[in-house]
Design a protein around this motif. Structure first.
Motif, short mmCIF file in Angstrom:
data_model
loop_
_atom_site.label_atom_id
_atom_site.label_comp_id
_atom_site.label_asym_id
_atom_site.label_seq_id
_atom_site.Cartn_x
_atom_site.Cartn_y
_atom_site.Cartn_z
N GLU A 26 3.41 21.13 -29.41
CA GLU A 26 3.35 21.93 -30.63
C GLU A 26 4.07 23.27 -30.45
O GLU A 26 4.80 23.70 -31.35
CB GLU A 26 1.90 22.15 -31.05
N ALA A 27 3.88 23.90 -29.31
CA ALA A 27 4.60 25.15 -29.05
C ALA A 27 6.10 24.89 -28.95
O ALA A 27 6.92 25.69 -29.40
CB ALA A 27 4.08 25.80 -27.76
N GLN A 30 7.71 24.78 -32.28
CA GLN A 30 7.94 26.14 -32.80
C GLN A 30 9.19 26.77 -32.16
O GLN A 30 10.00 27.37 -32.85
CB GLN A 30 6.71 27.01 -32.55
N LYS A 33 12.64 25.66 -33.41
CA LYS A 33 13.17 26.26 -34.65
C LYS A 33 14.37 27.14 -34.36
O LYS A 33 15.25 27.29 -35.20
CB LYS A 33 12.07 27.04 -35.38
N LYS A 34 14.45 27.71 -33.15
CA LYS A 34 15.62 28.50 -32.75
C LYS A 34 16.87 27.62 -32.66
O LYS A 34 17.98 28.09 -32.78
CB LYS A 34 15.39 29.17 -31.39
N GLU A 113 8.83 28.51 -22.51
CA GLU A 113 9.50 28.03 -23.73
C GLU A 113 10.36 26.81 -23.42
O GLU A 113 10.39 25.85 -24.19
CB GLU A 113 10.35 29.13 -24.35
N ASN A 116 8.15 23.84 -22.94
CA ASN A 116 7.60 23.41 -24.22
C ASN A 116 8.64 22.67 -25.06
O ASN A 116 8.34 21.65 -25.68
CB ASN A 116 7.03 24.60 -24.98
N TYR A 120 8.57 18.81 -26.35
CA TYR A 120 8.82 18.43 -27.75
C TYR A 120 9.94 17.39 -27.84
O TYR A 120 9.81 16.38 -28.55
CB TYR A 120 9.18 19.67 -28.57
#
Length: 127
Positions: A26-27, A30, A33-34, A113, A116, A120
């Motif tokens: 989930e992180a 997010q 999105k970058k 990040e 994560n 994803y």
């Protein structure tokens, strides 16, 4: 009884370490999105950059229909495959790893990040 508590605590900590090392999906969504202005991870459609759907395990510079830079083609020319380690290094600094890449994104500086995002990306597979 205290020995059982110690053992249970140890197992909990070890289990938590494994979950942490695998990243948080989930992180990662997010953080992705970058990347979303240029890439998709949920469709086999190229944008400014290639689709990243199913990228884990895919040979570098091989997504159909995308016009990779000569630098990226040369980088993948020896059969490199995107795995956790290679993708981690690339996401930290794309231009340092592949000078001449078309990717203008400077990279993700936080190791969490990167973990994560990789977690994803592992949830998507080419259909």
């Amino acid at each position: 009884m205290p020995l059982r508590l110690v053992c249970a605590s140890l197992l909990f900590c070890l289990g938590a370490g494994v979950v942490h090392a695998a990243g948080d999906v989930e992180a990662g969504a997010q953080v992705f999105k970058k990347c979303g202005a240029c890439h998709t991870a949920t469709e086999p459609v190229n944008r400014v950059g290639p689709s990243l759907m199913g990228v884990i395990g895919r040979p570098v510079a091989t997504f159909a229909g995308y016009n990779y830079s000569s630098a990226m083609q040369a980088f993948g020319g020896d059969g490199k495959v995107w795995d956790d380690e290679l993708l981690s290094e690339y996401l930290f600094s794309p231009k340092a790893m592949v000078p001449g890449t078309k990717m203008s994104f400077p990279g993700l500086r936080k190791p969490q990040e990167i973990e994560n995002v990789i977690a994803y990306l592992k949830t998507s597979a080419v259909q």
